[in-house]
Scaffold this motif. Structure first.
Motif, PDB file in Angstrom:
ATOM      1  N   ALA A  96       0.835  -1.192   0.000  1.00 44.84           N
ATOM      2  CA  ALA A  96       0.000   0.000   0.000  1.00 44.84           C
ATOM      3  C   ALA A  96       0.874   1.246   0.000  1.00 44.84           C
ATOM      4  O   ALA A  96       2.005   1.227   0.510  1.00 44.84           O
ATOM      5  N   ARG A  97       0.319   2.315  -0.543  1.00 43.07           N
ATOM      6  CA  ARG A  97       1.026   3.585  -0.601  1.00 43.07           C
ATOM      7  C   ARG A  97       0.214   4.681   0.059  1.00 43.07           C
ATOM      8  O   ARG A  97      -1.028   4.665   0.015  1.00 43.07           O
ATOM      9  N   GLY A  98       0.891   5.627   0.624  1.00 37.21           N
ATOM     10  CA  GLY A  98       0.199   6.760   1.207  1.00 37.21           C
ATOM     11  C   GLY A  98      -0.669   7.471   0.175  1.00 37.21           C
ATOM     12  O   GLY A  98      -0.339   7.531  -1.002  1.00 37.21           O
ATOM     13  N   GLY A  99      -1.779   8.024   0.645  1.00 38.35           N
ATOM     14  CA  GLY A  99      -2.680   8.705  -0.263  1.00 38.35           C
ATOM     15  C   GLY A  99      -2.177  10.072  -0.690  1.00 38.35           C
ATOM     16  O   GLY A  99      -2.480  10.545  -1.785  1.00 38.35           O
ATOM     17  N   SER A 100      -1.402  10.679   0.199  1.00 42.75           N
ATOM     18  CA  SER A 100      -0.842  11.999  -0.083  1.00 42.75           C
ATOM     19  C   SER A 100       0.621  12.002   0.330  1.00 42.75           C
ATOM     20  O   SER A 100       1.031  11.226   1.195  1.00 42.75           O
ATOM     21  N   ALA A 101       1.383  12.874  -0.298  1.00 42.33           N
ATOM     22  CA  ALA A 101       2.798  12.970   0.048  1.00 42.33           C
ATOM     23  C   ALA A 101       2.956  13.311   1.528  1.00 42.33           C
ATOM     24  O   ALA A 101       2.203  14.126   2.072  1.00 42.33           O
ATOM     25  N   TYR A 108      -3.787   3.796  -1.537  1.00 42.13           N
ATOM     26  CA  TYR A 108      -3.734   2.892  -2.677  1.00 42.13           C
ATOM     27  C   TYR A 108      -3.216   1.527  -2.224  1.00 42.13           C
ATOM     28  O   TYR A 108      -2.275   1.448  -1.431  1.00 42.13           O
ATOM     29  N   TRP A 109      -3.860   0.470  -2.748  1.00 36.02           N
ATOM     30  CA  TRP A 109      -3.443  -0.905  -2.437  1.00 36.02           C
ATOM     31  C   TRP A 109      -3.223  -1.679  -3.733  1.00 36.02           C
ATOM     32  O   TRP A 109      -3.926  -1.448  -4.734  1.00 36.02           O
ATOM     33  N   GLY A 110      -2.292  -2.610  -3.695  1.00 35.92           N
ATOM     34  CA  GLY A 110      -2.066  -3.490  -4.823  1.00 35.92           C
ATOM     35  C   GLY A 110      -3.020  -4.667  -4.790  1.00 35.92           C
ATOM     36  O   GLY A 110      -3.898  -4.759  -3.927  1.00 35.92           O
ATOM     37  N   GLN A 111      -2.807  -5.608  -5.694  1.00 31.74           N
ATOM     38  CA  GLN A 111      -3.747  -6.722  -5.864  1.00 31.74           C
ATOM     39  C   GLN A 111      -3.509  -7.853  -4.882  1.00 31.74           C
ATOM     40  O   GLN A 111      -4.365  -8.715  -4.745  1.00 31.74           O
ATOM     41  N   GLY A 112      -2.407  -7.864  -4.203  1.00 30.08           N
ATOM     42  CA  GLY A 112      -2.163  -8.893  -3.204  1.00 30.08           C
ATOM     43  C   GLY A 112      -1.416 -10.094  -3.760  1.00 30.08           C
ATOM     44  O   GLY A 112      -1.534 -10.441  -4.944  1.00 30.08           O
ATOM     45  N   THR A 113      -0.633 -10.714  -2.904  1.00 29.95           N
ATOM     46  CA  THR A 113       0.076 -11.939  -3.248  1.00 29.95           C
ATOM     47  C   THR A 113      -0.080 -12.907  -2.072  1.00 29.95           C
ATOM     48  O   THR A 113       0.052 -12.510  -0.910  1.00 29.95           O
ATOM     49  N   LEU A 114      -0.383 -14.162  -2.384  1.00 28.05           N
ATOM     50  CA  LEU A 114      -0.692 -15.138  -1.352  1.00 28.05           C
ATOM     51  C   LEU A 114       0.577 -15.776  -0.806  1.00 28.05           C
ATOM     52  O   LEU A 114       1.419 -16.263  -1.568  1.00 28.05           O
ATOM     53  N   VAL A 115       0.687 -15.779   0.505  1.00 30.70           N
ATOM     54  CA  VAL A 115       1.771 -16.466   1.200  1.00 30.70           C
ATOM     55  C   VAL A 115       1.149 -17.593   2.029  1.00 30.70           C
ATOM     56  O   VAL A 115       0.256 -17.342   2.846  1.00 30.70           O
ATOM     57  N   THR A 116       1.612 -18.806   1.787  1.00 29.29           N
ATOM     58  CA  THR A 116       1.114 -19.962   2.525  1.00 29.29           C
ATOM     59  C   THR A 116       2.285 -20.636   3.228  1.00 29.29           C
ATOM     60  O   THR A 116       3.263 -20.999   2.574  1.00 29.29           O
ATOM     61  N   VAL A 117       2.170 -20.768   4.541  1.00 27.03           N
ATOM     62  CA  VAL A 117       3.226 -21.386   5.335  1.00 27.03           C
ATOM     63  C   VAL A 117       2.695 -22.699   5.885  1.00 27.03           C
ATOM     64  O   VAL A 117       1.723 -22.716   6.650  1.00 27.03           O
ATOM     65  N   SER A 118       3.319 -23.776   5.482  1.00 19.46           N
ATOM     66  CA  SER A 118       2.874 -25.092   5.927  1.00 19.46           C
ATOM     67  C   SER A 118       3.621 -25.504   7.194  1.00 19.46           C
ATOM     68  O   SER A 118       4.785 -25.158   7.391  1.00 19.46           O
TER      69      SER A 118
END
Length: 119
Positions: A96-101, A108-118
């Motif tokens: 995620a990024r700050g909305g303002s400087a 703002y957020w990205g689409q995400g990436t899945l982390v799976t820990v077995s």
């Protein structure tokens, strides 16, 4: 603004992963960057954050001492090094990024990436 996260996957407990997030847009070095995560059935939480200059960081208690956030302002990229992973770290991770400087409010957020820990 587009945020694209990479690096998720399946890892055994005790292992490591490194997430990367590439940001589009100008003046990347003026914005706070963070990594949020959301586990199944749980609310999204802020796992780690780094100030625009990189000289200040924040970690949730649950990841402190195991995760390291960093940024490369020349490459418009933020990283999350995750070591000694635990099954409870399993989640979708979003950058995620700050909305303002120079603001600590995320816009703002990205689409995400899945982390799976077995275990």
């Amino acid at each position: 603004v587009q945020l694209q996260a990479f690096g998720g996957g399946l890892v055994q407990a005790g292992g490591s992963l490194r997430l990367s997030c590439a940001a589009s847009g100008r003046s990347f070095s003026s914005y706070v960057m963070g990594w949020f995560r959301q586990a199944p059935g749980k609310e999204r939480e802020l796992a780690a954050a780094i100030s625009w200059s990189g000289d200040s960081t924040y970690y949730a208690d649950s990841v402190k001492g195991r995760f390291t956030i960093s940024r490369d302002n020349a490459q418009n990229t933020v990283y999350l090094q995750m070591d000694r992973l635990k099954p409870e770290d399993t989640a979708v991770y979003y950058c995620a990024r700050g909305g303002s400087a120079y603001s600590y409010e995320y816009g703002y957020w990205g689409q995400g990436t899945l982390v799976t820990v077995s275990s």
